[in-house]
Scaffold this active site. Sequence first.
Site, short mmCIF file in Angstrom:
data_model
loop_
_atom_site.label_atom_id
_atom_site.label_comp_id
_atom_site.label_asym_id
_atom_site.label_seq_id
_atom_site.Cartn_x
_atom_site.Cartn_y
_atom_site.Cartn_z
N ARG A 178 0.85 -1.19 0.00
CA ARG A 178 0.00 0.00 0.00
C ARG A 178 0.89 1.24 0.00
O ARG A 178 1.96 1.25 0.61
CB ARG A 178 -0.90 0.04 1.25
CG ARG A 178 -2.12 -0.86 1.18
CD ARG A 178 -3.16 -0.33 0.18
NE ARG A 178 -4.36 -1.14 0.15
CZ ARG A 178 -4.61 -2.13 -0.72
NH1 ARG A 178 -3.71 -2.45 -1.64
NH2 ARG A 178 -5.75 -2.78 -0.68
N GLU B 158 -3.14 8.28 -4.14
CA GLU B 158 -3.65 7.58 -5.32
C GLU B 158 -5.02 8.14 -5.65
O GLU B 158 -5.81 8.32 -4.73
CB GLU B 158 -3.79 6.08 -5.04
CG GLU B 158 -2.50 5.33 -5.18
CD GLU B 158 -2.65 3.82 -5.02
OE1 GLU B 158 -3.77 3.30 -5.21
OE2 GLU B 158 -1.65 3.18 -4.69
N HIS C 234 -1.54 0.93 -9.63
CA HIS C 234 -2.22 -0.02 -8.74
C HIS C 234 -2.90 -1.13 -9.55
O HIS C 234 -4.08 -1.45 -9.34
CB HIS C 234 -3.23 0.72 -7.84
CG HIS C 234 -3.52 -0.02 -6.56
ND1 HIS C 234 -3.66 0.61 -5.34
CD2 HIS C 234 -3.69 -1.34 -6.30
CE1 HIS C 234 -3.89 -0.29 -4.40
NE2 HIS C 234 -3.92 -1.48 -4.97
N1 LIG Z 1 -0.98 -3.65 -5.40
C1 LIG Z 1 -2.12 -4.33 -5.37
O1 LIG Z 1 -2.93 -4.30 -6.26
C2 LIG Z 1 -2.39 -5.21 -4.17
C3 LIG Z 1 -3.17 -6.37 -4.35
C4 LIG Z 1 -3.37 -7.22 -3.26
C5 LIG Z 1 -2.85 -6.87 -2.03
N2 LIG Z 1 -2.13 -5.72 -1.87
C6 LIG Z 1 -1.62 -5.35 -0.56
O2 LIG Z 1 -0.69 -6.33 -0.14
C7 LIG Z 1 -0.97 -6.67 1.21
C8 LIG Z 1 -0.52 -8.09 1.49
O3 LIG Z 1 -1.32 -9.01 0.79
P1 LIG Z 1 -1.16 -10.58 1.06
O4 LIG Z 1 -2.15 -11.26 0.21
O5 LIG Z 1 0.27 -10.95 0.97
O6 LIG Z 1 -1.64 -10.61 2.58
P2 LIG Z 1 -1.22 -11.59 3.77
O7 LIG Z 1 -1.07 -12.96 3.24
O8 LIG Z 1 -2.17 -11.31 4.86
O9 LIG Z 1 0.25 -11.13 4.18
C9 LIG Z 1 0.53 -10.06 5.00
C10 LIG Z 1 1.90 -10.33 5.61
O10 LIG Z 1 2.36 -9.12 6.19
C11 LIG Z 1 2.96 -9.46 7.42
N3 LIG Z 1 3.01 -8.28 8.27
C12 LIG Z 1 2.00 -7.68 8.94
N4 LIG Z 1 2.47 -6.63 9.64
C13 LIG Z 1 3.81 -6.57 9.41
C14 LIG Z 1 4.84 -5.69 9.81
N5 LIG Z 1 4.62 -4.69 10.67
N6 LIG Z 1 6.10 -5.93 9.37
C15 LIG Z 1 6.37 -6.96 8.54
N7 LIG Z 1 5.40 -7.82 8.09
C16 LIG Z 1 4.15 -7.62 8.54
C17 LIG Z 1 2.11 -10.58 7.97
O11 LIG Z 1 2.86 -11.30 8.95
P3 LIG Z 1 2.20 -12.41 9.94
O12 LIG Z 1 1.49 -13.39 9.10
O13 LIG Z 1 3.42 -12.98 10.63
O14 LIG Z 1 1.31 -11.71 10.89
C18 LIG Z 1 1.85 -11.38 6.71
O15 LIG Z 1 2.93 -12.28 6.51
C19 LIG Z 1 -2.47 -6.45 1.36
O16 LIG Z 1 -2.82 -6.20 2.71
C20 LIG Z 1 -2.73 -5.28 0.47
O17 LIG Z 1 -2.61 -4.07 1.18
C21 LIG Z 1 -1.88 -4.89 -2.93
#
Ligand SMILES: NC(=O)c1ccc[n+]([C@@H]2O[C@H](COP(=O)([O-])OP(=O)(O)OC[C@H]3O[C@@H](n4cnc5c(N)ncnc54)[C@H](OP(=O)(O)O)[C@@H]3O)[C@@H](O)[C@H]2O)c1
Length: 355
Positions: A268, A297, A316
């Site tokens: 994000r 954005e 995005h």
């Molecule tokens: N650009 C785009 O179009 C797009 C599309 C989809 C998603 N995204 C973004 O990408 C994010 C991640 O998606 P995902 O599917 O990978 O979600 P996810 O599987 O929930 O992964 C999030 C990861 O971030 C870790 N995390 C949380 N807080 C943290 C911190 N302070 N420092 C380091 N790591 C931390 C979590 O750790 P733990 O599991 O150990 O708690 C988890 O491993 C979404 O929340 C969204 O904002 C962007």
Amino acid sequence: MPGAADGPDESPQALIERLDLRPSALPASEMKGWEPPTKVVARLLSPEQAAQLAEVAPGVELVVVTSEAEALAAMPGADALLGFCSDELLAAADSLHWIQVYSAGVERCVALEAMQNGGFLLTNAQHIGSPALAETSIALMMALVRGLDLYYRNQLKEEWVRDIGSPAGTFMELGGRTMLVVGLGGIGTEVARRAHGLGMRVIATRGSRREGPDYVDYVGLPHELHDLAPQADVVVNAVPLTDETRGIFDKAFFDLMKPTAFFISVGRGASTVTDDLVAALENGDIAGAGLDVTDPEPLPAGHPLWTTPRVIITPHTAARGDRGQERLFAMVRENLRRYVAGEPMLSVVDVARGY
Ligand SMILES: NC(=O)c1ccc[n+]([C@@H]2O[C@H](COP(=O)([O-])OP(=O)(O)OC[C@H]3O[C@@H](n4cnc5c(N)ncnc54)[C@H](OP(=O)(O)O)[C@@H]3O)[C@@H](O)[C@H]2O)c1
């Protein structure tokens, strides 16, 4: 099971295993507020999906909507809402228990007062866009280390210029170089897998535990971010936006990065302090950036990021892929089946934690 490894024809179980979707510890039937649902309001992505959802929810009234206004009118009596989350919808609900959003990022939904107080079950689309997001992350990295942004600018001017100098980081061969993945979740893991395949050493942070696959050399916790930054040749932001991650990529962080290192951001935009990023690029504190997400954005015309050298921006759109919608629908359908059957739910969001 027909179809390629990443194809759309796979069973829910194959999808769960391949994308590492997490089932909840408790079955839905043991969650506070669950009752066998009688009415579900669902935003669908195509008309055929209605019949496919109905198959897994026998006896349940399924109200198909295409807009938030239609969902609002359908809220009375609904037990579940698929595809929307807003203040107005939660206010109009009188028996709502489960909300399934179609995005991985839930920062706006979890911030709603009703969500904070409401005892709702929230599930999201974590991991679903990971293959496409990982490919975009690698594409941005590759373009920067090979100087494609510089050559492409010349191409637009029809200029055959072989000598573009030696901009920092450019022509860095990736074998043995270090990638720091911040947020080793669904996206981060897929990025790490691909970087490892390219011969890179991968280190990472995640939010709550140190678990990681074999191909990640070291998994740290959030407080280790600054210790790990100086090791990285490429940093990838794949972290959700939470109170803890807002603004973590700031001057202090960029000062710790190598001047030859690249910053790739697909999580994000607001995890990055944009002015600090622009300053780091202008001062040569880092070599360049590949950004799918920005703050603000949409990035307005005239914003310095558009014209800062060594920046590649995609609006995005990194999650777009020809298989993502099918994966999303397969997961949503499986979650509806599980909810109706009272089974453990996939991809439950911890509302207090924010992801
Ligand atoms: N650009 C785009 O179009 C797009 C599309 C989809 C998603 N995204 C973004 O990408 C994010 C991640 O998606 P995902 O599917 O990978 O979600 P996810 O599987 O929930 O992964 C999030 C990861 O971030 C870790 N995390 C949380 N807080 C943290 C911190 N302070 N420092 C380091 N790591 C931390 C979590 O750790 P733990 O599991 O150990 O708690 C988890 O491993 C979404 O929340 C969204 O904002 C962007």
